[in-house]
Design a protein around this motif. Sequence first.
Motif, PDB file in Angstrom:
ATOM      1  N   ALA A  41      -7.744  24.141  -0.866  1.00 23.58           N
ATOM      2  CA  ALA A  41      -6.674  23.964  -1.846  1.00 23.58           C
ATOM      3  C   ALA A  41      -6.423  22.476  -2.036  1.00 23.58           C
ATOM      4  N   TYR A  42      -6.022  22.103  -3.255  1.00 21.85           N
ATOM      5  CA  TYR A  42      -5.659  20.715  -3.540  1.00 21.85           C
ATOM      6  C   TYR A  42      -4.275  20.691  -4.170  1.00 21.85           C
ATOM      7  N   VAL A  43      -3.390  19.877  -3.601  1.00 24.46           N
ATOM      8  CA  VAL A  43      -2.012  19.742  -4.086  1.00 24.46           C
ATOM      9  C   VAL A  43      -1.742  18.270  -4.373  1.00 24.46           C
ATOM     10  N   THR A  44      -1.180  17.981  -5.553  1.00 30.87           N
ATOM     11  CA  THR A  44      -0.865  16.600  -5.894  1.00 30.87           C
ATOM     12  C   THR A  44       0.090  16.007  -4.863  1.00 30.87           C
ATOM     13  N   ASP A  45      -0.116  14.746  -4.524  1.00 25.84           N
ATOM     14  CA  ASP A  45       0.666  13.998  -3.524  1.00 25.84           C
ATOM     15  C   ASP A  45       0.385  14.426  -2.089  1.00 25.84           C
ATOM     16  N   ARG A  46      -0.350  15.526  -1.904  1.00 26.26           N
ATOM     17  CA  ARG A  46      -0.627  16.014  -0.550  1.00 26.26           C
ATOM     18  C   ARG A  46      -2.119  16.080  -0.238  1.00 26.26           C
TER      19      ARG A  46
ATOM     20  N   SER B   4      -5.357  -8.906   4.206  1.00 26.85           N
ATOM     21  CA  SER B   4      -4.561  -7.676   4.266  1.00 26.85           C
ATOM     22  C   SER B   4      -4.158  -7.381   5.697  1.00 26.85           C
ATOM     23  N   ASP B   5      -2.887  -7.052   5.891  1.00 28.34           N
ATOM     24  CA  ASP B   5      -2.403  -6.582   7.185  1.00 28.34           C
ATOM     25  C   ASP B   5      -1.688  -5.237   7.032  1.00 28.34           C
ATOM     26  N   LYS B   6      -1.935  -4.543   5.921  1.00 24.30           N
ATOM     27  CA  LYS B   6      -1.252  -3.278   5.648  1.00 24.30           C
ATOM     28  C   LYS B   6      -1.912  -2.139   6.412  1.00 24.30           C
ATOM     29  N   ILE B   7      -1.069  -1.206   6.863  1.00 21.21           N
ATOM     30  CA  ILE B   7      -1.513  -0.098   7.698  1.00 21.21           C
ATOM     31  C   ILE B   7      -1.091   1.226   7.063  1.00 21.21           C
ATOM     32  N   VAL B   8      -1.931   2.246   7.223  1.00 23.00           N
ATOM     33  CA  VAL B   8      -1.583   3.624   6.864  1.00 23.00           C
ATOM     34  C   VAL B   8      -1.814   4.488   8.097  1.00 23.00           C
ATOM     35  N   GLU B   9      -1.156   5.652   8.121  1.00 21.11           N
ATOM     36  CA  GLU B   9      -1.321   6.570   9.254  1.00 21.11           C
ATOM     37  C   GLU B   9      -1.597   7.976   8.744  1.00 21.11           C
TER      38      GLU B   9
ATOM     39  N   VAL C 131       0.855  -1.180   0.000  1.00 22.26           N
ATOM     40  CA  VAL C 131       0.000   0.000   0.000  1.00 22.26           C
ATOM     41  C   VAL C 131       0.893   1.232   0.000  1.00 22.26           C
ATOM     42  N   SER C 132       0.573   2.191  -0.858  1.00 22.69           N
ATOM     43  CA  SER C 132       1.385   3.405  -0.940  1.00 22.69           C
ATOM     44  C   SER C 132       0.471   4.596  -1.255  1.00 22.69           C
ATOM     45  N   PRO C 133       0.689   5.739  -0.578  1.00 24.09           N
ATOM     46  CA  PRO C 133       1.718   6.032   0.417  1.00 24.09           C
ATOM     47  C   PRO C 133       1.315   5.554   1.803  1.00 24.09           C
ATOM     48  N   TYR C 134       2.295   5.533   2.715  1.00 24.01           N
ATOM     49  CA  TYR C 134       2.022   5.119   4.084  1.00 24.01           C
ATOM     50  C   TYR C 134       1.408   6.278   4.879  1.00 24.01           C
TER      51      TYR C 134
END
Length: 374
Positions: free
Chosen positions: A289-294, A186-191, A98-101
């Motif tokens: 506002a919207y910023v790519t990757d953020r 699935s055992d993937k985690i995001v924060e 999973v990306s991004p974390y």
Amino acid sequence: MSFGGFRRQVEIAAEPRFRGTGLNLCLGSFWPGIFSFCIEMDVHNTSIPEELVLITASQGGSAMFIVLAPRSCNTKMLLCFALLSLLVGCASGQVTDVSPYWLGEGGGQTLYVSGKGFSPDQFNHFDSNLGNVVRLVNEADTIPCDIINYLTNTERIVCAVRGRENSKAPLAYVVKVFADGVEVESDKIVEFRSWISPIINGIDPVSAMVGSMVTINGYMHTDRYQRMDPEDPLETDFQSGRILTKLYMGGRDCLVYNETSNEPYGYLTDRMVSCIPTSSYGGPMNATAYVTDRGSSVHSKGTIRVDPQDRLYQHLAFPGILSISPSNGGSTGGTLLTINGVGFDPNPGTSEVKVGGAVCEIEEVTDNVIRYIS
């Protein structure tokens, strides 16, 4: 076996006297008129106890399901075990990455989920159990991740994370995936973290006439702007890196560039961005506002105000009068007058005009014109 675009194999492992033999069984059309498949069974020398037969279902060389069947079963029963393992193997899957974390609390980021066994059908208009579903879950909260269908396939799901609204929930979430109603391993985690999102600290000025330029103060993570083409967003040729792509005031576009000169209206830095709101209505407004990757922006504490109607806002836009014509008329009234301005409300009963304290009869109201009889 060829099944829905995958290559799967079922193997029966038996005692040494079966070594070197094999069986190929074509079951024909599983769903008539859609597709057919075959089970290929090869017998190998193995140390499995003589009382049992090992049946495995695999995809791409990876074992997906294993079953031990009694050797006393006849051929038809063994084939049933094989078919059972095959069907369970078809339904299984796994999330491998999973990306991004790190995710921003404002949401709006694109989440990439890699693995296998995802649904090939991305559309579930008629059955909510069909297609892929992604949720971020912990013991106190569940956040949906909206599937981006045209980027999703059986080995990768792409979805847009919604904002985190429960501030009291833990920051860590397990990524749960459901393919055609079946939960994928699935055992993937995001924060989530607030520092990931663009931050808006305030708007200058706090109040102004409708259509006036404002400056948004905060931290955008970039000083580059590229507007997405709303008519054909897939054809927008984006630059690389973090790009400010959307800026809204009151839910409407806030223009950063002068379309005639192709120059910014004012500031364009990672700390300040100037723009002109396109909303034609007066009233309370908030910036986004919207910023790519953020992803989407969040507001820092203390930047939100409350108006007399208990509405939350960062900026208050008020109507303005630019001209009145004619400039004179009869003292007995009855003159048709026109007010030109900005921010008028055309909804019936929302506007009132007084001349010398007397209420006038309104004939017409648009966003920028009021016609009335004195």
